[in-house]
Design a protein around this motif. Structure first.
Motif, short mmCIF file in Angstrom:
data_model
loop_
_atom_site.label_atom_id
_atom_site.label_comp_id
_atom_site.label_asym_id
_atom_site.label_seq_id
_atom_site.Cartn_x
_atom_site.Cartn_y
_atom_site.Cartn_z
N GLU A 153 0.68 -17.55 10.38
CA GLU A 153 -0.01 -17.44 9.08
C GLU A 153 -0.55 -16.02 8.90
N ILE A 154 -1.12 -15.52 9.95
CA ILE A 154 -1.69 -14.17 9.85
C ILE A 154 -0.58 -13.15 9.61
N GLN A 155 0.55 -13.36 10.27
CA GLN A 155 1.68 -12.44 10.04
C GLN A 155 2.15 -12.48 8.60
N MET A 156 2.22 -13.68 8.07
CA MET A 156 2.65 -13.83 6.67
C MET A 156 1.69 -13.11 5.73
N LEU A 157 0.40 -13.28 6.03
CA LEU A 157 -0.63 -12.66 5.22
C LEU A 157 -0.48 -11.14 5.28
N ASP A 158 -0.22 -10.65 6.48
CA ASP A 158 -0.08 -9.21 6.68
C ASP A 158 1.08 -8.67 5.84
N ALA A 159 2.20 -9.36 5.91
CA ALA A 159 3.39 -8.92 5.18
C ALA A 159 3.12 -8.92 3.68
N LYS A 160 2.43 -9.94 3.22
CA LYS A 160 2.14 -10.08 1.80
C LYS A 160 1.23 -8.93 1.34
N LEU A 161 0.25 -8.64 2.18
CA LEU A 161 -0.68 -7.57 1.87
C LEU A 161 0.05 -6.24 1.73
N ASP A 162 1.00 -5.99 2.66
CA ASP A 162 1.79 -4.76 2.60
C ASP A 162 2.50 -4.66 1.26
N ALA A 163 3.12 -5.74 0.89
CA ALA A 163 3.91 -5.74 -0.35
C ALA A 163 3.00 -5.46 -1.55
N GLU A 164 1.84 -6.09 -1.57
CA GLU A 164 0.91 -5.93 -2.69
C GLU A 164 0.40 -4.49 -2.76
N GLN A 165 0.10 -3.95 -1.54
CA GLN A 165 -0.42 -2.60 -1.48
C GLN A 165 0.60 -1.61 -2.04
N GLN A 166 1.83 -1.80 -1.62
CA GLN A 166 2.90 -0.91 -2.08
C GLN A 166 3.05 -0.99 -3.59
N GLU A 167 3.01 -2.20 -4.10
CA GLU A 167 3.19 -2.39 -5.54
C GLU A 167 2.05 -1.74 -6.31
N ALA A 168 0.83 -1.94 -5.83
CA ALA A 168 -0.33 -1.37 -6.52
C ALA A 168 -0.24 0.15 -6.56
N THR A 169 0.20 0.74 -5.44
CA THR A 169 0.33 2.20 -5.39
C THR A 169 1.41 2.65 -6.37
N GLU A 170 2.53 1.96 -6.34
CA GLU A 170 3.63 2.33 -7.25
C GLU A 170 3.18 2.26 -8.71
N ASN A 171 2.37 1.28 -9.03
CA ASN A 171 1.92 1.12 -10.42
C ASN A 171 0.70 1.98 -10.73
N GLU A 172 0.36 2.84 -9.77
CA GLU A 172 -0.80 3.73 -9.92
C GLU A 172 -2.08 2.95 -10.19
N ASN A 173 -2.14 1.79 -9.58
CA ASN A 173 -3.33 0.95 -9.71
C ASN A 173 -4.19 1.23 -8.48
N PHE A 174 -4.82 2.42 -8.50
CA PHE A 174 -5.41 2.93 -7.26
C PHE A 174 -6.62 2.14 -6.79
N GLU A 175 -7.36 1.62 -7.77
CA GLU A 175 -8.57 0.87 -7.39
C GLU A 175 -8.19 -0.35 -6.56
N THR A 176 -7.22 -1.09 -7.07
CA THR A 176 -6.76 -2.27 -6.33
C THR A 176 -6.18 -1.86 -4.99
N ALA A 177 -5.42 -0.79 -5.01
CA ALA A 177 -4.79 -0.34 -3.77
C ALA A 177 -5.85 -0.05 -2.71
N GLU A 178 -6.95 0.53 -3.16
CA GLU A 178 -8.03 0.86 -2.22
C GLU A 178 -8.64 -0.41 -1.64
N ASP A 179 -8.89 -1.39 -2.53
CA ASP A 179 -9.45 -2.67 -2.06
C ASP A 179 -8.49 -3.34 -1.07
N LEU A 180 -7.22 -3.24 -1.40
CA LEU A 180 -6.22 -3.89 -0.55
C LEU A 180 -6.18 -3.21 0.82
#
Lengths: 116, 833
Positions: free
Chosen positions: B619-646
């Motif tokens: 479960e923790i591994q899945m969460l980790d992978a998901k977090l990576d994906a979200e972080q990458q997406e937020a950065t790509e979309n220049e959503n820096f605030e969310t990226a920082e929280d993530l």
């Protein structure tokens, strides 16, 4: 769902009656191949569609019960209990709210008081 | 309101019916529970209640001192029937009035007719006819018109089809009912239907045929199979050893009789009878076959006797068979083909079976009623009381008992009034009881259900009286103090290969009363090889079922590993899951594997929570992978605030990963629970951070899917698919404004399913898929077969054989190596879908 109308097709009631008989036979005569599991599955499917049956065996009977068509065996008419079930009670709806769609057909008898 | 009578009643010896003519059609009313048109003409007085019909008939034979039946044949005599319970006698007229009043309750339209046509046998004289009329008045009909039964049956026939021209003809009405037989010669005299002559037998009917089957066929067969002394005597005698079996045999005989109408033989199966043994205690072989010819042989004498009665009529009236137009068959027993055949054979007169034999008399009476004008006669009967009745009821709204006491105080003039309580599901009827200032009644309850009762007050003629009584509602086994409620949804975690994620499938809903039980049928999502370390994870979590699984609290995981399997568990195999939760909230999860026939079961009490280390780590591994994906997406979309929280969350997850790695598989400390709690909090935060984004995204995806699928359905959908789409779209308002992305995604998924359902039929899609498979040809397992298939596919495209092309696509797909196919699938988490 069969809650609003008591008009359930006859073939469906016949199917439930047969299912009840199969279940009873397996319970009484043994079930080496675990066919009761299949019976239960069919029952579950039917219940999801809003039809289920109730086995009145052993229940008490009096004149105010209108979910049973009873024949009295023996000479007494008090403290009657169901001793044979020819057809089960079939209900339409959910477990919370349902209506009788087929009366149970049963034989009732005065409950024997144990003398011991 | 119509100025005609319109209501027709067949007041029969064994059964009665009521019908109404309305706008050219006759409706035969069914009893309030909707099963039968017939009301047994039986009246019972047991305890302090009056019961009419089925309930009374049950006691008719065994308690004849309080139950009256077959009183029609005593109409017009001074004989009164003593009723023990009343310590008084009732006249046949009074008893008939009870039946008529009960029939009024069949009228579901709410009408309370003041006039009716009531049928009488052809054999009734003036005194008997007048007695019937009196019964009608007593039942509250101000106008009663009598009609002879054979005439009523003839009218039913004449009105069935306007082409039935009966002018200048005469015929016989042959009425063989449940317990009586009547035959009448009917002819048109000076334009009027007239009964010229009649005969009858008060003790012959269909139920006698059932008894004959038992006596002449079943009993001799049973005697052959076992050693019995006086079996028949023991069956029929109240104190007999086999008396219980008598009722069963009669019932089975009736079923066989009906079956023999269509088949040459019928089986009577007695294997459900308890203790079917002979006098020596030896079990009896329980299937008895009866042939049609055997059945016909046993009833032949009875049928021949009815033909004799018809001959008498012919002789008395100097008629020959050819003088008669037909024999009109009426009464349920005439369904038996042999009855029809034998009468035709013996009499040489054509048989007429055009009308429904069970309700023809009531139908004919209603047709007649439609021609009779309402002329309300003034009678000296009771008048419904004018004063208002107030009822104050007291009872428990929730109960754990099988019965609940209902009591009420009644204000107003209760003189001459009755009350009746019925359960709305049709399982209880108090019968008519005298209304007093104080009333009590034990109400039986259906277990674990909401029980609704209707309380009605009637005047002496069974006309409902207006009173302030609401319905009575009692919940059995619900909302009680003793029954605990479930504080949160409990759900099963399943793989969602489409979304490459897991999702929840609700097992028990929040506020469900404990104890409770549920079942789910799931499928194995990946093949698990015997003796491998792969496992199925039946995981139960607590929390809102709409949420993502990772945010809910785990209750327990039932692990089934490859090492426990008796053979390989193939993908797609069914798994039956049973969940049981006790009042103390112990959860038992059982899994039955259809493929291996094995059953696994585990009980999870609420603490300690069962969190296997291995599950937690994935479960923790899945969460980790998901977090990576979200972080990458937020950065790509220049959503820096969310990226920082993530990023902060990522730090926490990293810690979790490290700590999980340190836990031993058999860790016994509470570290894993702490870890699980922290993991859940991170997941909840992640969910919250990405919720609005995911909601927006889900809405966009939904809108896109909606547009595209709508177009597709319009162009290529069939009726069923149009209906499916309409249903999906009709539910839109329930999720579109939700803050929960999963709900919107579920709807999109529904649309997608519909899309592929249609696409898989369309040539363009099939060709596209074929071409894509052709491109992947190099990697296929069997090149020779691939080549042949591709050639076939090309030919199929040319000849537009789309069904065949679909088959080719399927076979090509199967040639792809496993890894290629797996790339399309998510890494399985629970192993169940």
């Amino acid at each position: 769902m069969f809650t609003s109308s008591p008009e359930v097709p006859k073939w469906l009631l016949a199917l439930l009656n047969q299912l009840y008989e199969i279940e009873q036979k397996l319970l009484r005569h043994g079930d080496p191949a675990n066919a009761l599991r299949n019976v239960t599955k069919i029952k579950d499917n039917l219940e999801e569609s809003g039809l289920f049956y109730e086995d009145p065996m052993g229940q008490s009977f009096k004149e105010t019960r209108t979910d049973l068509e009873a024949t009295i065996s023996g000479s007494q008419t008090d403290n009657l209990v169901v001793v044979e079930v020819i057809k089960p009670i079939i209900r339409g709806g959910t477990r919370d709210f349902s209506r009788i769609v087929q009366k149970g057909i049963v034989v009732v008898e005065t409950k024997k008081v144990s003398t011991s | 309101m119509s100025s005609m009578i319109n209501y027709g009643i067949d007041l029969g010896t064994t059964n009665s019916l009521i019908a109404r003519f309305n706008k050219g059609q006759v409706e035969v009313f069914k009893n309030p529970t909707g099963f039968k048109e017939t009301l047994p003409s039986v009246v019972g007085f047991r305890s302090d209640r009056i019961m009419v019909g089925e309930q009374a008939r049950t006691y008719a034979e065994k308690d004849s001192k309080s139950v009256a039946s077959r009183f029609k044949r005593k109409m017009g005599t001074t004989e009164a029937i003593k009723i023990k319970a009343l310590n008084a006698a009732k006249t046949p007229v009074e008893l008939s009035a009870f039946v008529l009043k009960e029939l009024k309750t069949f009228i579901h339209t709410g009408d309370s007719p003041e006039a009716a046509v009531i049928t009488v046998p052809a054999s009734f004289d003036m005194v008997q006819a007048n007695a019937t009329k009196e019964a009608g008045h007593l039942a509250g009909f101000k106008q009663v018109v009598l009609l002879q039964e054979p005439i009523a049956a003839s009218l039913a026939y004449a009105n069935k089809d306007n082409s039935n021209d009966l002018k200048n003809s005469q015929w016989i009405v042959y009425d063989l009912g449940g317990g009586t037989f009547d035959v009448a010669l009917v002819k048109i005299v000076e334009g009027e239907l007239t009964v010229v002559d009649h005969e009858g037998d008060n003790y012959l009917g269909g139920s006698d045929f059932d008894a004959l089957i038992v006596e002449k066929l079943i009993v001799p067969e049973l005697k052959k199979r076992g050693s019995f002394g006086d079996l028949l005597g023991q069956l029929k005698s109240e104190t007999g050893k086999y008396n219980r079996l008598w009722a069963v045999l009669l019932h089975r005989a009736e079923e066989a009789k009906i079956e023999l109408s269509n088949r040459a033989s019928a089986e009577i199966d007695l294997s459900l009878v308890r203790d079917l043994v002979d006098d020596a205690g030896v079990p009896i072989e329980s299937i008895i076959t009866i042939t049609r010819s055997e059945f016909e042989a046993v009833i032949k004498d009875a049928i021949d006797a009815t033909a004799d009665m018809m001959r008498k009529i012919l002789t008395r009236n100097s008629l020959r068979a050819q003088d008669l137009r037909f024999v009109l068959m009426v009464g349920g027993a005439t369904y038996t083909p042999f009855v029809r055949k034998r009468i035709e054979e013996l009499m040489g007169i054509p048989i007429n079976t055009d009308i429904d034999p069970t309700n023809a008399i009531a139908v004919g009476a209603a047709y007649f009623a439609a021609t009779k004008e309402l002329k309300l006669e003034v009678t000296g009967g009771d008048v419904a009381p004018a004063g208002e009745i107030k009822v104050r009821a007291a009872y428990n709204r929730a109960s754990q008992e099988k019965e609940e006491l209902f009591s009420a105080r009644v204000e107003g003039d209760t003189g001459g009034l009755f009350y009746r309580i019925t359960r709305d599901d049709g399982a209880f009827d108090s019968g008519l009881k005298k209304l007093n200032a104080r009333i009590t009644e034990d109400l039986p309850l259906q277990e674990n259900a909401f029980n609704l009762f209707t309380f009605r007050i009637y005047d002496g003629k069974n006309n409902p009286v207006a009173a302030t009584v609401g319905s009575i509602q009692i919940a059995q086994g619900k909302y009680s103090v003793a029954g605990q409620l479930l504080p949160e949804d409990l759900s099963l975690v399943k793989d969602d290969p489409g979304a490459r994620d897991t999702r929840l499938d609700r097992v028990f809903e929040k506020n469900h009363v404990l104890p409770t039980k549920a079942k789910k049928a799931v499928e194995v999502g990946k093949t698990i090889i015997k003796d491998s370390d792969d496992e199925l994870r039946i995981m139960i979590v607590e929390g809102p079922a709409e949420n993502h699984p990772s945010t809910n609290k785990p209750v327990g995981v039932l692990l089934i590993s490859g090492r426990q399997l008796s053979r390989d568990l193939l993908k797609g195999t069914g798994v039956d899951l049973t969940f049981e939760m006790s009042e103390s909230r112990d959860l038992t999860v059982s899994a039955y594997l259809d493929g291996t026939g094995q059953e696994f079961s585990q009980v999870f009490d609420q603490k300690p929570r069962a969190v296997p280390v291995r599950t937690l780590a994935s479960e923790i591994q899945m969460l980790d992978a998901k977090l990576d994906a979200e972080q990458q997406e937020a950065t790509e979309n220049e959503n820096f605030e969310t990226a920082e929280d993530l990023k902060k969350l990522k730090g926490q997850v990293q810690e979790l990963v490290g700590e999980a790695a340190l836990l031993s598989i058999d860790d016994v400390t509470d570290d894993r629970f702490k870890l699980e709690d922290r993991k859940r909090k991170v997941a909840q935060e992640l969910n919250a951070l990405t919720a609005s984004k995911r909601v927006d995204k889900a809405r966009v995806e939904y809108a896109k899917a909606k547009r595209e699928v709508s177009n597709l359905v319009r162009e290529s959908g069939d009726d069923k698919e149009r209906h499916q789409l309409a249903e999906l779209l009709a539910r839109e308002h329930t999720f579109i404004n939700s803050s929960n992305p999963e709900r919107i995604q579920t709807a999109t998924l529904g649309l997608e399913r519909l899309r592929y359902q249609i696409l898989f039929r369309t040539p363009d899609f099939l060709v596209g898929m074929f071409q894509s498979l052709v491109e992947r040809r190099a990697g296929m397992n069997d090149q020779l077969q691939a080549k042949t298939l591709i050639e076939t596919g090309k030919r199929n495209i040319q000849s537009e054989a789309w069904e065949d092309l679909r088959a080719v696509n399927g076979r090509l797909w199967n040639l792809l190596p496993q890894t290629d196919k797996d790339s399309e699938e998510m890494k399985s988490f629970t192993g169940i879908v």
